[in-house]
Design a protein around this motif. Structure first.
Motif, mmCIF file in Angstrom:
data_model
loop_
_atom_site.group_PDB
_atom_site.id
_atom_site.type_symbol
_atom_site.label_atom_id
_atom_site.label_comp_id
_atom_site.label_asym_id
_atom_site.label_seq_id
_atom_site.Cartn_x
_atom_site.Cartn_y
_atom_site.Cartn_z
ATOM 1 N N ARG A 118 -0.212 -31.678 86.234
ATOM 2 C CA ARG A 118 -1.080 -32.854 86.124
ATOM 3 C C ARG A 118 -1.273 -33.493 87.487
ATOM 4 N NH1 ARG A 118 1.977 -36.719 83.335
ATOM 5 N NH2 ARG A 118 0.144 -38.065 83.461
ATOM 6 N N CYS A 119 -2.521 -33.852 87.771
ATOM 7 C CA CYS A 119 -2.861 -34.575 88.989
ATOM 8 C C CYS A 119 -3.777 -35.743 88.632
ATOM 9 C CB CYS A 119 -3.556 -33.673 90.005
ATOM 10 S SG CYS A 119 -2.463 -32.450 90.770
ATOM 11 N N ARG A 120 -3.939 -36.659 89.578
ATOM 12 C CA ARG A 120 -4.742 -37.843 89.318
ATOM 13 C C ARG A 120 -5.458 -38.260 90.605
ATOM 14 N NH1 ARG A 120 -0.806 -41.264 87.250
ATOM 15 N NH2 ARG A 120 -1.251 -40.332 85.211
ATOM 16 N N VAL A 121 -6.722 -38.649 90.468
ATOM 17 C CA VAL A 121 -7.493 -39.232 91.575
ATOM 18 C C VAL A 121 -7.770 -40.679 91.213
ATOM 19 C CG1 VAL A 121 -9.646 -39.151 92.893
ATOM 20 C CG2 VAL A 121 -8.506 -37.025 92.235
ATOM 21 N N THR A 122 -7.437 -41.588 92.134
ATOM 22 C CA THR A 122 -7.515 -43.017 91.850
ATOM 23 C C THR A 122 -8.353 -43.744 92.886
ATOM 24 O OG1 THR A 122 -5.507 -43.478 93.131
ATOM 25 C CG2 THR A 122 -5.227 -42.985 90.778
ATOM 26 N N ASP A 123 -8.774 -44.943 92.530
ATOM 27 C CA ASP A 123 -9.504 -45.815 93.450
ATOM 28 C C ASP A 123 -8.498 -46.625 94.248
ATOM 29 O OD1 ASP A 123 -11.120 -47.588 94.779
ATOM 30 O OD2 ASP A 123 -12.013 -48.476 92.991
ATOM 31 N N GLU A 124 -8.457 -46.414 95.569
ATOM 32 C CA GLU A 124 -7.530 -47.144 96.431
ATOM 33 C C GLU A 124 -8.256 -48.171 97.304
ATOM 34 O OE1 GLU A 124 -4.346 -46.770 96.168
ATOM 35 O OE2 GLU A 124 -4.344 -45.024 94.856
ATOM 36 N N GLY A 125 -9.488 -48.499 96.963
ATOM 37 C CA GLY A 125 -10.225 -49.478 97.747
ATOM 38 C C GLY A 125 -10.998 -48.826 98.865
ATOM 39 N N GLU A 126 -10.369 -48.684 100.034
ATOM 40 C CA GLU A 126 -11.045 -48.095 101.189
ATOM 41 C C GLU A 126 -11.095 -46.571 101.118
ATOM 42 O OE1 GLU A 126 -8.090 -49.896 101.788
ATOM 43 O OE2 GLU A 126 -9.097 -51.836 101.823
ATOM 44 N N ALA A 127 -10.385 -45.984 100.184
ATOM 45 C CA ALA A 127 -10.324 -44.531 100.063
ATOM 46 C C ALA A 127 -9.975 -44.186 98.626
ATOM 47 C CB ALA A 127 -9.281 -43.967 101.024
ATOM 48 N N LEU A 128 -9.878 -42.896 98.346
ATOM 49 C CA LEU A 128 -9.378 -42.426 97.067
ATOM 50 C C LEU A 128 -7.926 -42.010 97.224
ATOM 51 C CD1 LEU A 128 -12.374 -40.190 95.871
ATOM 52 C CD2 LEU A 128 -11.846 -42.533 95.172
ATOM 53 N N GLY A 129 -7.162 -42.127 96.159
ATOM 54 C CA GLY A 129 -5.788 -41.657 96.162
ATOM 55 C C GLY A 129 -5.681 -40.350 95.402
ATOM 56 N N PHE A 130 -4.788 -39.483 95.852
ATOM 57 C CA PHE A 130 -4.506 -38.233 95.147
ATOM 58 C C PHE A 130 -3.020 -38.180 94.844
ATOM 59 C CE2 PHE A 130 -2.982 -33.811 95.265
ATOM 60 C CZ PHE A 130 -3.677 -33.309 94.177
ATOM 61 N N TYR A 131 -2.697 -37.958 93.586
ATOM 62 C CA TYR A 131 -1.318 -37.864 93.132
ATOM 63 C C TYR A 131 -1.142 -36.586 92.325
ATOM 64 C CZ TYR A 131 -1.239 -42.989 93.838
ATOM 65 O OH TYR A 131 -1.347 -44.252 94.340
ATOM 66 N N LYS A 132 -0.179 -35.758 92.688
ATOM 67 C CA LYS A 132 0.275 -34.704 91.782
ATOM 68 C C LYS A 132 1.379 -35.330 90.947
ATOM 69 C CE LYS A 132 1.692 -29.849 91.632
ATOM 70 N NZ LYS A 132 3.072 -29.873 91.132
ATOM 71 N N VAL A 133 1.130 -35.467 89.664
ATOM 72 C CA VAL A 133 1.977 -36.284 88.796
ATOM 73 C C VAL A 133 3.203 -35.517 88.314
ATOM 74 C CG1 VAL A 133 2.020 -37.626 86.662
ATOM 75 C CG2 VAL A 133 -0.039 -37.610 88.084
ATOM 76 N N SER A 134 3.075 -34.232 88.096
ATOM 77 C CA SER A 134 4.189 -33.448 87.559
ATOM 78 C C SER A 134 4.481 -32.276 88.474
ATOM 79 C CB SER A 134 3.865 -32.960 86.140
ATOM 80 O OG SER A 134 2.697 -32.158 86.139
ATOM 81 N N GLY A 135 5.679 -31.702 88.300
ATOM 82 C CA GLY A 135 6.112 -30.592 89.130
ATOM 83 C C GLY A 135 7.180 -31.023 90.122
ATOM 84 N N SER A 136 7.832 -30.053 90.743
ATOM 85 C CA SER A 136 8.940 -30.347 91.660
ATOM 86 C C SER A 136 8.470 -30.625 93.081
ATOM 87 C CB SER A 136 9.934 -29.188 91.667
ATOM 88 O OG SER A 136 9.300 -27.986 92.081
ATOM 89 N N GLN A 137 7.247 -30.224 93.423
ATOM 90 C CA GLN A 137 6.663 -30.525 94.725
ATOM 91 C C GLN A 137 5.355 -31.270 94.467
ATOM 92 O OE1 GLN A 137 6.352 -27.175 97.400
ATOM 93 N NE2 GLN A 137 8.316 -26.338 96.776
ATOM 94 N N ARG A 138 5.302 -32.542 94.878
ATOM 95 C CA ARG A 138 4.180 -33.389 94.478
ATOM 96 C C ARG A 138 3.524 -34.061 95.682
ATOM 97 N NH1 ARG A 138 8.502 -34.482 91.587
ATOM 98 N NH2 ARG A 138 8.766 -36.593 92.415
ATOM 99 N N PRO A 139 2.388 -33.546 96.139
ATOM 100 C CA PRO A 139 1.648 -34.227 97.200
ATOM 101 C C PRO A 139 1.138 -35.585 96.717
ATOM 102 C CG PRO A 139 0.892 -31.960 96.938
ATOM 103 C CD PRO A 139 1.767 -32.274 95.763
#
Length: 216
Positions: A118-139
């Motif tokens: 699972r990953c997620r792209v979010t609104d961070e205001g001046e940019a977008l955020g990227f989160y890898k939500v699950s797994g042992s290595q999460r950018p």
């Protein structure tokens, strides 16, 4: 890492050379103008991004020789020059999977494919955020606009059961930098040249969570 601190942690690097103080702090200063990835990236990450084509030319032939059927099955995902308009993925929930191309050491394989997470792209205001939500290595990091066909990711790697990301630049071995491109209908690719662990090139495929696409 909370949304507001994502912007502050990355934008702080761009502001360290400012000669004046500001009561609003780093995030407030950054909000005055679009975030510029070139001023935010560490020198090492700028080098990695500059050598992106070299990484592809070295890693992809090794991966193809090791796993010809698997690499061929991914089609556009491994076309280094493919870049369709709409580089920044829309805000929302995604499924993502990582491919490691080209072994970085004798103990590693030249092609490794991980399952969907699972990953997620979010609104961070001046940019977008990227989160890898699950797994042992999460950018975790920011998506910064560069051109209509290319965006830049700057972030850090969260490992295991860690609950928060390190500040970008605090540990070079955790820093991550790559280019995001759209490679198909509702399909994006984050390519990370010369990651610090295991491979010469990491490729993360992103598709919306409601996509029917499955692993071949």
């Amino acid at each position: 890492m909370p949304k507001s601190s994502l912007v502050a942690a990355l934008s702080a690097l761009a502001l360290t050379g400012c000669s004046h103080a500001d009561d609003g702090g780093p995030a407030a200063i950054a909000a005055r103008a679009p975030l510029q990835w070139r001023s935010m990236a560490t020198p090492h990450d700028r080098d990695r991004l500059r050598d992106w084509r070299k990484a592809w030319k070295t890693a992809l032939p090794r991966a193809r020789a090791f796993a010809p059927e698997r690499t061929a099955a991914e089609g556009a995902l491994f076309n280094a020059d493919l870049a369709l308009p709409g580089a920044t993925p829309p805000i929302g929930e995604y499924r993502c999977r990582t491919f490691k191309l080209g072994a970085a050491g004798p103990a590693m394989l030249d092609f490794i494919a991980y399952p969907w997470f699972r990953c997620r792209v979010t609104d961070e205001g001046e940019a977008l955020g990227f989160y890898k939500v699950s797994g042992s290595q999460r950018p975790v990091g920011l998506i910064l606009r560069d051109s209509p066909t290319r965006a830049v990711f700057l972030g850090t790697l969260v490992l295991g059961d860690e609950q928060a990301a390190l500040q970008y630049g605090a540990d070079p071995n955790r820093d991550m930098a790559g280019f995001i491109k759209r490679v198909g209908d509702r399909r994006w690719r984050l390519a990370l040249p010369y990651p610090h662990y295991e491979s010469l090139l990491d490729v993360i495929e992103l598709v919306p969570a409601d996509s029917a696409r499955e692993t071949p």
